[in-house]
Write a protein that holds these residues in place. Structure first.
Motif, PDB file in Angstrom:
ATOM      1  N   SER A  97      -0.242   5.750  -3.082  1.00 64.87           N
ATOM      2  CA  SER A  97       0.886   4.990  -2.531  1.00 64.87           C
ATOM      3  C   SER A  97       0.473   4.248  -1.266  1.00 64.87           C
ATOM      4  CB  SER A  97       2.067   5.919  -2.254  1.00 64.87           C
ATOM      5  OG  SER A  97       1.715   6.902  -1.283  1.00 64.87           O
ATOM      6  N   ILE A 145       0.650   0.199  -0.710  1.00 65.79           N
ATOM      7  CA  ILE A 145       1.327  -0.438   0.423  1.00 65.79           C
ATOM      8  C   ILE A 145       0.441  -1.534   1.021  1.00 65.79           C
ATOM      9  CG2 ILE A 145       2.148  -0.028   2.783  1.00 65.79           C
ATOM     10  CD1 ILE A 145       3.114   2.718   1.810  1.00 65.79           C
ATOM     11  N   ASP A 146      -0.862  -1.223   1.126  1.00 65.12           N
ATOM     12  CA  ASP A 146      -1.780  -2.220   1.702  1.00 65.12           C
ATOM     13  C   ASP A 146      -1.957  -3.432   0.784  1.00 65.12           C
ATOM     14  OD1 ASP A 146      -2.109  -0.592   3.872  1.00 65.12           O
ATOM     15  OD2 ASP A 146      -3.897   0.409   3.071  1.00 65.12           O
ATOM     16  N   GLU A 147      -1.888  -3.206  -0.530  1.00 61.59           N
ATOM     17  CA  GLU A 147      -2.165  -4.279  -1.481  1.00 61.59           C
ATOM     18  C   GLU A 147      -0.930  -5.116  -1.814  1.00 61.59           C
ATOM     19  OE1 GLU A 147      -3.932  -2.527  -4.874  1.00 61.59           O
ATOM     20  OE2 GLU A 147      -5.734  -1.827  -3.814  1.00 61.59           O
ATOM     21  N   LEU A 148       0.242  -4.639  -1.421  1.00 58.62           N
ATOM     22  CA  LEU A 148       1.475  -5.346  -1.808  1.00 58.62           C
ATOM     23  C   LEU A 148       2.127  -6.060  -0.635  1.00 58.62           C
ATOM     24  CD1 LEU A 148       3.009  -2.636  -4.201  1.00 58.62           C
ATOM     25  CD2 LEU A 148       1.935  -4.802  -4.854  1.00 58.62           C
ATOM     26  N   ASP A 149       1.331  -6.571   0.266  1.00 57.59           N
ATOM     27  CA  ASP A 149       1.907  -7.297   1.407  1.00 57.59           C
ATOM     28  C   ASP A 149       2.691  -8.521   0.951  1.00 57.59           C
ATOM     29  OD1 ASP A 149       0.974  -5.532   3.255  1.00 57.59           O
ATOM     30  OD2 ASP A 149      -0.930  -6.582   3.582  1.00 57.59           O
ATOM     31  N   GLN A 185       6.413  -3.225  -2.207  1.00 60.26           N
ATOM     32  CA  GLN A 185       5.844  -2.466  -1.101  1.00 60.26           C
ATOM     33  C   GLN A 185       6.835  -1.421  -0.575  1.00 60.26           C
ATOM     34  OE1 GLN A 185       5.175  -4.410   2.761  1.00 60.26           O
ATOM     35  NE2 GLN A 185       2.990  -3.848   2.542  1.00 60.26           N
ATOM     36  N   GLU A 186       8.118  -1.784  -0.555  1.00 61.16           N
ATOM     37  CA  GLU A 186       9.143  -0.823  -0.126  1.00 61.16           C
ATOM     38  C   GLU A 186       9.220   0.357  -1.077  1.00 61.16           C
ATOM     39  OE1 GLU A 186      11.826   0.802   2.382  1.00 61.16           O
ATOM     40  OE2 GLU A 186      10.618  -1.020   2.697  1.00 61.16           O
ATOM     41  N   ARG A 225       6.351   2.654  -0.277  1.00 65.17           N
ATOM     42  CA  ARG A 225       6.640   3.465   0.919  1.00 65.17           C
ATOM     43  C   ARG A 225       7.564   4.636   0.587  1.00 65.17           C
ATOM     44  NH1 ARG A 225       6.998  -1.628   3.680  1.00 65.17           N
ATOM     45  NH2 ARG A 225       5.244  -1.882   5.157  1.00 65.17           N
TER      46      ARG A 225
END
Length: 463
Positions: free
Chosen positions: A234, A238-242, A248-249, A252
């Motif tokens: 996860s 998060i880093d890849e879904l900017d 990204q939410e 998280r």
């Protein structure tokens, strides 16, 4: 839990304690004895008895037994009222026979003790007192109004008035003494049985909690790696879904829930790891675990662990058995409840024995009950300040009984004392002036053999 057990266990004390079949069998024995006595008195000794009335009295008992056998199943347990009426019928039937057969000149008058003794053993105090009063009334009536015993030549059997009075007095005293004695013994046996049941319930509860905590700990251990993997993946998402805030939410949220699962399993499994994964632990760890539920109750709990003799500096590792932990926990609870500010929990050891001592700075054990501490259902009147300090305490002694029983099962010898004279003024008392409870084990009863060391290999749960 402990303070609620006495009411639960004693709610129906005295009721449904005897089967109908038992009283029926006793009555058949009485009927057989009455018939034999009447036949021997009339046929062998030639006494002139009112055989018709005697047969009527015995016939009532026979009829009553036949009706009970026909109307009710043999395994029926009598209620308080039913048992009382059954014994009252037997008392009245026997008193009627005595009036017909010489009153107190009949040596079988002593059998009036039987219904009262049975009542004292199984019925409530009120029923026993009423039946005892009726028995005394019956023997008094039989001393004054009765049909005298006559021989074949018409002479009456006459005994001196002093002897008749002495026989009456002996029966009355027998009713009082045997009734009191039987009730005392039966009450103690019933209380001991109820207290042992409470002990078994407490131990079973402790064992279930231990087993359940162990399962939770094992689950936490097994789930640790998958949760760590979920958290790592996860974090990468998060880093890849900017560029995709919505996804990204969601990533998280997955990481937060994984952290939450980890925290829940860690909290639930902490005790389980101690209870199941470590079958043995240092003496200090076991004592701290036993006292843990009472460390945040507003009283200071000090621990001390020292060897009794030089050369025994190494603290022993002991078995972590549920009965030991539960018993020590009850003792610590009692000390915390009655301490003013401080409780001392001490562990001492030699190569041959282990000593645990729990002391507080309270008022100590009441002198009137210190010799009976460890007996179940010991009641003591409480003062108002004591009732305010411990409003839920019922003063039954059941908690100490459970602790004493469980610890003695593990091989301990317990002693109860006061740290100082309770009648000393407060300014002259030492710090450790309250109750002192000491438990002493042979080291062989607590220390596992060397071959049992180690935790063993973790095994996988199979569905």
């Amino acid at each position: 839990m402990v303070t609620a057990l006495p009411a639960l266990l004693s709610r129906d004390a005295g009721a449904n304690m005897v089967r109908l079949r038992t009283l029926i069998l006793v009555r058949w024995m009485a009927i057989a004895g009455q018939i034999a006595a009447i036949l021997v008195a009339s046929q062998v000794y030639g006494l002139l008895l009112p055989l018709g009335l005697c047969a009527l009295a015995v016939g009532f008992s026979v009829l009553a037994n036949l009706l009970l056998v026909g109307l009710y199943p043999e395994n029926r347990r009598l209620s308080e009222a039913e048992a009382f009426l059954t014994l009252l019928f037997d008392l009245a039937q026997l008193a009627f026979l005595l009036v017909l057969t010489g009153g107190l000149t009949n040596p079988f008058a002593i059998l009036l003790l039987a219904p009262v003794t049975i009542s004292a053993s199984m019925l409530r105090l009120r029923s026993t007192l009423l039946l005892g009063a009726l028995a005394i009334l019956s023997v008094s009536v039989a001393m004054v109004w009765y049909l005298p015993l006559r021989f074949a030549d018409g002479t009456e059997l006459v005994i001196p008035r002093l002897f008749a009075f002495g026989f009456w007095l002996s029966i009355v005293i027998g009713i009082l003494f045997l009734g009191l004695y039987s009730r005392r013994v039966a009450t103690e046996m019933r209380h001991m049985s109820e207290a042992l049941l409470a002990t078994q319930m407490a131990l079973a509860r402790e064992q279930k909690l231990t087993d359940l905590a162990g399962v939770v700990a094992a689950a936490a251990h097994e789930l640790g790696t998958p949760l760590a993997t979920i958290k790592l993946v996860s974090a990468e998402l998060i880093d890849e879904l900017d560029a995709q805030p919505e996804l990204q939410e969601d990533a998280r949220l997955i990481r937060e829930q994984a952290d939450r699962c980890r925290d829940i399993l860690r909290d639930m499994g902490r005790a389980g790891k101690d209870d199941l994964h470590l079958r043995q632990a240092p003496l200090s760890a076991v004592l701290r675990e036993a006292a843990e539920p009472h460390l945040a109750r507003g009283k200071q709990v000090d621990f001390a662990f020292v060897p009794i003799m030089d050369g025994d500096e190494a603290q022993p590792t002991i078995l972590r058995r549920p009965e030991i932990i539960h018993g020590l926990r009850n003792l610590v609870q009692n000390a915390v409840d009655f301490a003013r500010s401080t409780v001392w929990v001490e562990g001492e050891w030699t190569s041959r024995r282990i000593v645990v001592r729990i002391t507080d700075d309270g008022e100590g054990f009441p002198p009137s009950v210190i010799g009976r501490i460890g007996d179940p259902f010991v009641r003591a009147r409480r003062s108002e300040p004591e009732a305010e300090k411990r409003p839920g305490y019922e003063g039954m002694g059941l908690g100490l009984f459970i602790a004493k029983t469980l610890l003695e099962r593990s091989g301990a010898e317990l002693s109860f004392a006061n740290g100082t004279d309770p009648f000393l003024p407060p300014e002259d008392r030492p710090d450790r002036c309250g109750a002192v409870v000491e438990a002493v084990w042979d080291a062989a009863d607590l220390v596992p053999p060397p071959s049992s060391g180690g935790l063993g290999e973790n095994t996988r749960f199979e569905s």
